[in-house]
Scaffold this motif. Structure first.
Motif, mmCIF file in Angstrom:
data_model
loop_
_atom_site.group_PDB
_atom_site.id
_atom_site.type_symbol
_atom_site.label_atom_id
_atom_site.label_comp_id
_atom_site.label_asym_id
_atom_site.label_seq_id
_atom_site.Cartn_x
_atom_site.Cartn_y
_atom_site.Cartn_z
ATOM 1 N N GLU A 63 0.759 -1.095 0.055
ATOM 2 C CA GLU A 63 0.083 -0.167 0.007
ATOM 3 C C GLU A 63 0.725 1.092 0.088
ATOM 4 N N LYS A 64 0.668 2.196 -1.096
ATOM 5 C CA LYS A 64 1.471 3.409 -1.116
ATOM 6 C C LYS A 64 0.687 4.430 -1.401
ATOM 7 N N THR A 65 1.083 5.544 -1.570
ATOM 8 C CA THR A 65 0.679 6.916 -1.865
ATOM 9 C C THR A 65 1.260 7.351 -3.074
ATOM 10 N N VAL A 66 0.456 7.755 -4.172
ATOM 11 C CA VAL A 66 0.997 8.300 -5.347
ATOM 12 C C VAL A 66 1.630 9.531 -5.150
ATOM 13 N N ASN A 67 2.781 9.705 -5.499
ATOM 14 C CA ASN A 67 3.560 11.396 -5.631
ATOM 15 C C ASN A 67 3.428 11.886 -6.973
ATOM 16 N N ALA A 68 3.432 13.168 -6.956
ATOM 17 C CA ALA A 68 3.449 13.866 -8.058
ATOM 18 C C ALA A 68 4.645 13.654 -9.028
ATOM 19 N N SER A 69 4.660 13.609 -10.369
ATOM 20 C CA SER A 69 5.523 13.518 -11.076
ATOM 21 C C SER A 69 5.442 14.178 -12.492
ATOM 22 N N GLY A 70 5.639 15.612 -12.579
ATOM 23 C CA GLY A 70 5.501 16.398 -13.735
ATOM 24 C C GLY A 70 3.894 16.531 -13.697
ATOM 25 N N ASN A 71 3.070 16.288 -14.975
ATOM 26 C CA ASN A 71 1.854 16.163 -15.004
ATOM 27 C C ASN A 71 0.997 14.971 -14.760
ATOM 28 N N SER A 72 1.609 14.103 -14.018
ATOM 29 C CA SER A 72 1.373 12.635 -13.684
ATOM 30 C C SER A 72 1.553 12.315 -12.584
ATOM 31 N N GLY A 73 1.451 11.088 -11.944
ATOM 32 C CA GLY A 73 1.606 10.682 -10.739
ATOM 33 C C GLY A 73 2.399 9.291 -10.645
ATOM 34 N N ARG A 74 2.977 9.107 -9.415
ATOM 35 C CA ARG A 74 4.210 7.878 -9.744
ATOM 36 C C ARG A 74 4.088 7.108 -8.423
ATOM 37 N N VAL A 75 4.314 5.723 -8.482
ATOM 38 C CA VAL A 75 4.319 5.049 -7.353
ATOM 39 C C VAL A 75 5.627 4.198 -7.767
ATOM 40 N N TYR A 76 6.568 4.077 -6.696
ATOM 41 C CA TYR A 76 7.781 3.173 -6.718
ATOM 42 C C TYR A 76 7.522 1.778 -6.149
#
Length: 62
Positions: free
Chosen positions: A31-44
């Motif tokens: 379970e993770k929180t999506v982080n901002a990445s430019g105009n999108s979101g990112r999950v590692y």
């Protein structure tokens, strides 16, 4: 402009905001929180997961 309004109505009908139940079988859950990445979101995810199939379910804010 009328065409854009019609597209918005179709989009709203297709994707409702009602909660639904998913039953998923797998090997591991993170379970993770999506982080901002430019105009999108990112999950590692862990590097061990590279090349595997994953599914993402948006849970909303709880």
């Amino acid at each position: 402009m009328a065409n854009a309004d019609a597209k918005n109505k179709v989009f709203k009908k297709k994707y409702s905001r009602n909660r639904v139940k998913f039953e998923i079988y797998g090997e591991e859950l993170i379970e993770k929180t999506v982080n901002a990445s430019g105009n999108s979101g990112r999950v590692y995810l862990p590097p061990e997961w590279i090349g595997t199939k994953v599914k993402v379910v948006r849970c909303g804010s709880e």
